[in-house]
Design a protein around this motif. Sequence first.
Motif, short mmCIF file in Angstrom:
data_model
loop_
_atom_site.label_atom_id
_atom_site.label_comp_id
_atom_site.label_asym_id
_atom_site.label_seq_id
_atom_site.Cartn_x
_atom_site.Cartn_y
_atom_site.Cartn_z
N SER A 153 76.10 -92.78 62.38
CA SER A 153 75.98 -92.56 60.93
C SER A 153 75.86 -93.87 60.16
N ILE A 154 76.12 -94.99 60.82
CA ILE A 154 76.03 -96.29 60.15
C ILE A 154 74.57 -96.57 59.76
N LYS A 155 74.36 -96.86 58.50
CA LYS A 155 73.02 -97.06 57.97
C LYS A 155 72.47 -98.43 58.38
N PRO A 156 71.17 -98.55 58.59
CA PRO A 156 70.58 -99.86 58.90
C PRO A 156 70.41 -100.69 57.64
N VAL A 157 71.55 -100.98 56.99
CA VAL A 157 71.56 -101.75 55.74
C VAL A 157 72.30 -103.05 55.99
N LEU A 158 71.66 -104.16 55.67
CA LEU A 158 72.28 -105.47 55.76
C LEU A 158 72.37 -106.07 54.37
N ARG A 159 73.39 -106.87 54.13
CA ARG A 159 73.50 -107.54 52.84
C ARG A 159 72.55 -108.73 52.77
N PRO A 160 71.91 -108.93 51.61
CA PRO A 160 71.07 -110.11 51.44
C PRO A 160 71.89 -111.38 51.68
N PRO A 161 71.29 -112.42 52.24
CA PRO A 161 69.85 -112.57 52.40
C PRO A 161 69.26 -111.87 53.63
N TYR A 162 70.07 -111.21 54.45
CA TYR A 162 69.54 -110.53 55.63
C TYR A 162 68.91 -109.20 55.24
N VAL A 163 67.88 -108.83 55.96
CA VAL A 163 67.20 -107.55 55.71
C VAL A 163 66.99 -106.84 57.04
N ALA A 164 67.03 -105.53 56.99
CA ALA A 164 66.74 -104.74 58.18
C ALA A 164 65.23 -104.69 58.38
#
Length: 293
Positions: A264-275
């Motif tokens: 269920s963990i979303k493929p969301v990374l905090r900037p500056p990183y991007v999925a």
Amino acid sequence: MRGVIVPLVTPFNEDYSIDVSALEEHVEYLQEAGVHGIFINATTGEFTSLSHEERKFLAEKGRELVTSAFYLVGTASPNTLEVIELTRHAQDIGADCAVIAPPYYCPLREEALFKHYSMIAEKTEIPIILYNIPSCASPLSVQLIKRLALEYSSIAGVKETIDSVNHVRDVILEVRGERKDFKVFTGLDQHFLSTLTLGGDGGIMACANFAPEIHLAVWRAFQEKRFEEALEGARKLAKLSKVYDLASSFGSAIKLAMSVRGFSIKPVLRPPYVADGEEVREKIRGLLKEVLG
């Protein structure tokens, strides 16, 4: 403390807030799978993208959730005084140990690194795992690790995220040769079996977020001297570690792999990183199908 330790991802919502429910679900899943340890505020957990307060919140939440495994908390920072504060916090909430990478951003000489870790060890009592990750911070030489281990009993081990069997061998032979209780872990999935073979204590490996059954199978087979099975599992881990080559960052690789496997963990990374996008996702899907079926 031995075996399979998972450097936990930090789940985020689409608005970049911490997804607490997904964190709770994932910690429960890993404990049910039987991992030996859970490590929060790890590199895989994007700790450099977290605020000071969020790191403390996650450390406290993890302590609440982790009940059947060793509990490790990452307390690294470029600021020695902040590391001391975060390490004391980990100690106060009852973590089993603190994992501390060297200061990052500015390269440091060995005397500066020795002073950094010395100040932390002298002002805290919790066991400390050094974190050698030369791709992201000043490297820890075998002699520096040995010097710290022999001078401070609270410096209890090292996580080696370094693509060098010889370095891991030398740490085991030279440091463990004089301090038998010093723990040596690999941080690389593909080095898990070789580290065990050399006499290491286990691994702190990111792919165990989405495929802990493979790591645990290797561990059990090695402990029970079923070496053909251990080799078979190690070959799977070697292929699985190619996931890092497919994505733009380790965080993207792990979260996309988790998404492909149905977490269920979303493929969301905090900037500056991007999925990465759909093309990378499909490549990861193909790799996982090849290795895991």
